[in-house]
Design a protein around this motif. Structure first.
Motif, mmCIF file in Angstrom:
data_model
loop_
_atom_site.group_PDB
_atom_site.id
_atom_site.type_symbol
_atom_site.label_atom_id
_atom_site.label_comp_id
_atom_site.label_asym_id
_atom_site.label_seq_id
_atom_site.Cartn_x
_atom_site.Cartn_y
_atom_site.Cartn_z
ATOM 1 N N GLU A 7 -13.217 -4.330 -4.530
ATOM 2 C CA GLU A 7 -11.822 -3.880 -4.516
ATOM 3 C C GLU A 7 -11.230 -3.976 -3.122
ATOM 4 N N LEU A 8 -12.022 -3.618 -2.106
ATOM 5 C CA LEU A 8 -11.542 -3.678 -0.728
ATOM 6 C C LEU A 8 -11.287 -5.126 -0.299
ATOM 7 N N LYS B 68 -8.050 -6.353 -1.725
ATOM 8 C CA LYS B 68 -6.859 -5.909 -0.989
ATOM 9 C C LYS B 68 -6.593 -6.795 0.217
ATOM 10 N N ILE B 69 -7.665 -7.168 0.931
ATOM 11 C CA ILE B 69 -7.500 -7.990 2.130
ATOM 12 C C ILE B 69 -7.163 -9.432 1.766
ATOM 13 N N ILE C 131 -9.111 1.661 -4.243
ATOM 14 C CA ILE C 131 -10.099 1.315 -3.205
ATOM 15 C C ILE C 131 -11.512 1.660 -3.694
ATOM 16 N N SER D 275 -16.603 -1.137 -5.405
ATOM 17 C CA SER D 275 -15.743 -0.679 -4.303
ATOM 18 C C SER D 275 -15.594 -1.716 -3.206
ATOM 19 N N PRO D 276 -16.681 -2.360 -2.740
ATOM 20 C CA PRO D 276 -16.470 -3.432 -1.739
ATOM 21 C C PRO D 276 -15.622 -4.581 -2.282
ATOM 22 N N GLU E 168 0.832 -1.207 0.000
ATOM 23 C CA GLU E 168 0.000 0.000 0.000
ATOM 24 C C GLU E 168 0.868 1.259 0.000
#
Length: 362
Positions: A280-281, A284-285, A257, A277-278, A242
């Motif tokens: 993409e989040l 990332k996790i 994000i 968007s959710p 990040e």
């Protein structure tokens, strides 16, 4: 691997019930559930390194032994029927370090050195336990070995280059490994101006490699078989990824994000923002989660398979023991390869993730 996993589970279950069945086959009466604390099969426990479990079993019955010899001295007159768990103490963390010792009859046994406890740091209503454990010691040892090996190789490289014009021997081998990770793994995935992240990738590779190899030596333990260790390595990688994205993209980092596609018309842009968007989040996790689980599962599964095959040797107690011995030897060779492979995969995926988040900028 699923076949070996099934074999490992079957061996574990069979090993747990093996002593009682062996006793029945020789005509002896099985141990009564209400009998006095029975002695542990000390010969098997000492041979396969199951002292921790043996001592733990004895301590549960009120004794306080420190070695297998103590267990034998306290319980040699009792029934020898007692299952010994040799797998769990090897793959789990503890506040003790195992080391070899010799008993009065010159038999090689396993003793335990207890680590300090009670290092509690109160943080508000929460108490943070900073007491060192076996895996913490192994991590420190892996770091120390990495420093000694790499600094020693660097000095030897400089000395050989000054004397002969090129490195040789051990220094040449370490140089080849470093150059391969730098040129073929890191720089090819980090992209343009990615040299500043090469030291991080090399540090990950060598630390994980030495931590993996420590679990293959007698009385050692694999710190990377602890989900807390792999999770922290993955979190550090996530923060570096990040940070690389923020540094390369600036304000454009927010697009990784919040999905806002300017090529779409406004009436499609808003619903896509709410939908993507959710996702993409979650993406990332998912990356550090996959890094942590992959390393933890591979290192733990290999040790369980090897220990289960070793257990089969003592279960058969005949010429058929040669088969699990050969299988365990083959798996040990495979584990040596897995130690290098998992360190390589962790370094490769970290390079890919850093390169992906910097790609939009370049």
């Amino acid at each position: 691997m699923r076949l070996f996993g099934s074999l490992a589970l079957a061996a574990s279950l069979a090993l747990a019930g093996a002593p009682a069945r062996a006793q029945d086959a020789h005509g002896a009466a099985p141990a009564a559930p209400t009998a006095q604390p029975s002695a542990v099969d000390t010969s098997s426990a000492a041979t396969v390194g199951g002292t921790s479990a043996a001592v733990g079993t004895a301590e549960q019955h009120g004794a306080a032994p420190t070695t297998v010899a103590d267990v034998a001295a306290q319980g040699h007159a009792a029934s020898p029927a007692q299952a010994v768990d040799i797998i769990t103490p090897h793959i789990t963390d503890a506040h003790a370090i195992e080391y070899p010792c010799i008993s009065g009859d010159y038999a090689m046994l396993t003793c335990e050195a207890h680590l300090p406890t009670g290092w509690i740091v109160p943080i508000g209503s929460y108490q943070l336990d900073l007491s060192p454990t076996k895996h913490v010691v192994m991590m420190l040892l892996a770091s120390l070995i990495a420093c000694v090996v790499l600094i020693g190789a660097a000095r030897a490289h400089k000395r050989h280059s000054h004397a002969a014009g090129h490195p040789k021997g051990f220094a040449a081998g370490i140089e080849a490994m470093v150059l391969y990770i730098r040129d073929e793994v890191a720089l090819k995935n980090l992209g343009h101006h990615g040299e500043k992240y090469v030291p991080f990738i090399l540090t990950l590779f060598f630390f994980i490699l030495f931590a993996n190899l420590l679990g293959l030596i007698p009385y050692g333990s694999t710190a990377t078989g602890n989900i807390s260790v792999t999770a922290m390595l993955a979190i550090i990688t996530f923060l570096v990824v990040e940070f690389a994205g923020m540094r390369a993209q600036g304000i454009g980092y927010l697009n990784t994000i919040f999905y806002w596609n300017k090529d779409l018309p406004i009436y499609m842009r808003i619903p896509m923002f709410l939908i993507m968007s959710p996702i993409e989040l979650v993406g990332k996790i998912a990356k550090p989660f996959a890094l942590a689980i992959r390393l933890f599962a591979n290192m733990t599964a290999g040790h369980i398979v090897v220990l289960a095959l070793i257990g089969l040797i003592f279960l058969f107690r005949s010429a058929a023991s040669g088969a699990p011995f050969l299988a365990a030897s083959a798996i040990m060779v495979l584990e040596l390869f897995v130690a290098f492979l998992q360190a390589f995969i962790f370094a490769l995926l970290s390079s890919v993730f850093i390169g992906q988040i910097r790609e939009a900028h370049h």
